[in-house]
Design a protein around this motif. Sequence first.
Motif, PDB file in Angstrom:
ATOM      1  N   ARG A 102       0.809  -1.220   0.000  1.00 16.85           N
ATOM      2  CA  ARG A 102       0.000   0.000   0.000  1.00 16.85           C
ATOM      3  C   ARG A 102       0.839   1.265   0.000  1.00 16.85           C
ATOM      4  O   ARG A 102       0.539   2.231  -0.698  1.00 16.85           O
ATOM      5  CB  ARG A 102      -0.911  -0.023   1.226  1.00 16.85           C
ATOM      6  N   VAL A 103       1.915   1.280   0.805  1.00 12.94           N
ATOM      7  CA  VAL A 103       2.624   2.543   1.012  1.00 12.94           C
ATOM      8  C   VAL A 103       4.102   2.514   0.660  1.00 12.94           C
ATOM      9  O   VAL A 103       4.716   3.580   0.511  1.00 12.94           O
ATOM     10  CB  VAL A 103       2.479   3.032   2.475  1.00 12.94           C
ATOM     11  N   ALA A 104       4.715   1.331   0.531  1.00 11.48           N
ATOM     12  CA  ALA A 104       6.182   1.294   0.454  1.00 11.48           C
ATOM     13  C   ALA A 104       6.744   0.641  -0.788  1.00 11.48           C
ATOM     14  O   ALA A 104       7.951   0.736  -1.036  1.00 11.48           O
ATOM     15  CB  ALA A 104       6.733   0.567   1.693  1.00 11.48           C
ATOM     16  N   ASP A 105       5.924  -0.011  -1.578  1.00 11.95           N
ATOM     17  CA  ASP A 105       6.431  -0.806  -2.705  1.00 11.95           C
ATOM     18  C   ASP A 105       6.589   0.055  -3.955  1.00 11.95           C
ATOM     19  O   ASP A 105       5.903  -0.111  -4.951  1.00 11.95           O
ATOM     20  CB  ASP A 105       5.490  -1.979  -2.969  1.00 11.95           C
ATOM     21  N   HIS A 106       7.513   0.982  -3.887  1.00  9.21           N
ATOM     22  CA  HIS A 106       7.814   1.864  -5.026  1.00  9.21           C
ATOM     23  C   HIS A 106       9.321   2.064  -5.054  1.00  9.21           C
ATOM     24  O   HIS A 106       9.941   2.312  -4.015  1.00  9.21           O
ATOM     25  CB  HIS A 106       7.093   3.211  -4.877  1.00  9.21           C
ATOM     26  N   PRO A 107       9.949   1.961  -6.221  1.00 10.48           N
ATOM     27  CA  PRO A 107      11.420   2.021  -6.255  1.00 10.48           C
ATOM     28  C   PRO A 107      11.988   3.394  -5.948  1.00 10.48           C
ATOM     29  O   PRO A 107      13.182   3.515  -5.678  1.00 10.48           O
ATOM     30  CB  PRO A 107      11.757   1.596  -7.691  1.00 10.48           C
ATOM     31  N   ASN A 108      11.149   4.431  -5.987  1.00 10.19           N
ATOM     32  CA  ASN A 108      11.650   5.782  -5.743  1.00 10.19           C
ATOM     33  C   ASN A 108      10.808   6.461  -4.674  1.00 10.19           C
ATOM     34  O   ASN A 108       9.923   7.272  -4.960  1.00 10.19           O
ATOM     35  CB  ASN A 108      11.633   6.614  -7.030  1.00 10.19           C
ATOM     36  N   ALA A 109      11.092   6.108  -3.419  1.00  4.86           N
ATOM     37  CA  ALA A 109      10.390   6.771  -2.322  1.00  4.86           C
ATOM     38  C   ALA A 109      10.650   8.272  -2.347  1.00  4.86           C
ATOM     39  O   ALA A 109       9.795   9.074  -1.958  1.00  4.86           O
ATOM     40  CB  ALA A 109      10.841   6.179  -0.988  1.00  4.86           C
ATOM     41  N   LEU A 110      11.835   8.656  -2.823  1.00  3.91           N
ATOM     42  CA  LEU A 110      12.164  10.051  -3.096  1.00  3.91           C
ATOM     43  C   LEU A 110      12.465  10.208  -4.579  1.00  3.91           C
ATOM     44  O   LEU A 110      12.921   9.264  -5.229  1.00  3.91           O
ATOM     45  CB  LEU A 110      13.381  10.500  -2.285  1.00  3.91           C
ATOM     46  N   ALA A 111      12.259  11.404  -5.102  1.00  2.00           N
ATOM     47  CA  ALA A 111      12.524  11.648  -6.519  1.00  2.00           C
ATOM     48  C   ALA A 111      13.979  11.355  -6.872  1.00  2.00           C
ATOM     49  O   ALA A 111      14.288  10.904  -7.978  1.00  2.00           O
ATOM     50  CB  ALA A 111      12.179  13.095  -6.877  1.00  2.00           C
ATOM     51  N   GLU A 112      14.879  11.602  -5.910  1.00  2.00           N
ATOM     52  CA  GLU A 112      16.307  11.381  -6.158  1.00  2.00           C
ATOM     53  C   GLU A 112      16.679   9.903  -6.132  1.00  2.00           C
ATOM     54  O   GLU A 112      17.795   9.542  -6.511  1.00  2.00           O
ATOM     55  CB  GLU A 112      17.135  12.134  -5.103  1.00  2.00           C
TER      56      GLU A 112
END
Length: 259
Positions: A102-112
């Motif tokens: 739901r909240v954490a499964d993304h490779p770019n938690a920050l744009a950098e």
Amino acid sequence: MASIALQFLGVGNAGAVDLGESSAVILRDGRPMLLIDCGPQVPARFREKFGAPPPALFVTHTHLDHVGGFERLFVEQWFDRERRGRLPVFVPVSVLPLLHQRVADHPNALAEGDVNFWQAFQLVPVNRGFWLDGLWFDIFPVRHHAVGAAYALGLRGSFVYTGDTRPVPEMLSHYAADGETVFHDCALQGNPSHTGLDDLSREYPAALRERFVLYHFGNEAEADALRQAGYRVATRDAAIAVPAPMPQSADAAVRRTIS
């Protein structure tokens, strides 16, 4: 023995914007020790009330009105080097995969890039319960959509906070057997995932219902109707004192669990 109270940051269901998303802060001797759930408005509400991010967080389940504030909390934690990686987030084991998706499964938690979401927190998977500041908190599954998808929180002799649930008399007969104040999901009308007013009298004995404080309703008119039915009702920002917890030990925590 510590004095305990629960202060509600919000008391409404997902559609009750004016009431705020259901979330409560456990106060110990007047100071916040644990936030329950983190809806979209909750991080700002917590900082407004207490002047700092929460010291610890427990997640009952992963509907967005309960976890939609995680991104803001992530940013607060990551960019504060003194707090980065130090906020305990207690998550039931069966809820953890759902929360991650739901909240954490993304490779770019920050744009950098180059940051994994959970590096901002101290993630603590829990099963039967957890220790925090010398107190043992019980957790137990409730009836909300699916098996193992939602959990309640309790402190023996002090309180039970059900989270979103249908009635759970078999659980409260055990976890609310020592005079605990019971904070219970309830609106006027129940549905397959939430408790309604009629459910309470059908499922619970009168002596237990006298200890109920209701929340997660749709509007102020519903809250008034619940009061007219004879129940205590939580209000936004109200701090409700509960009994002091019973003396605890590691052995007692193990015995407390339903086998």
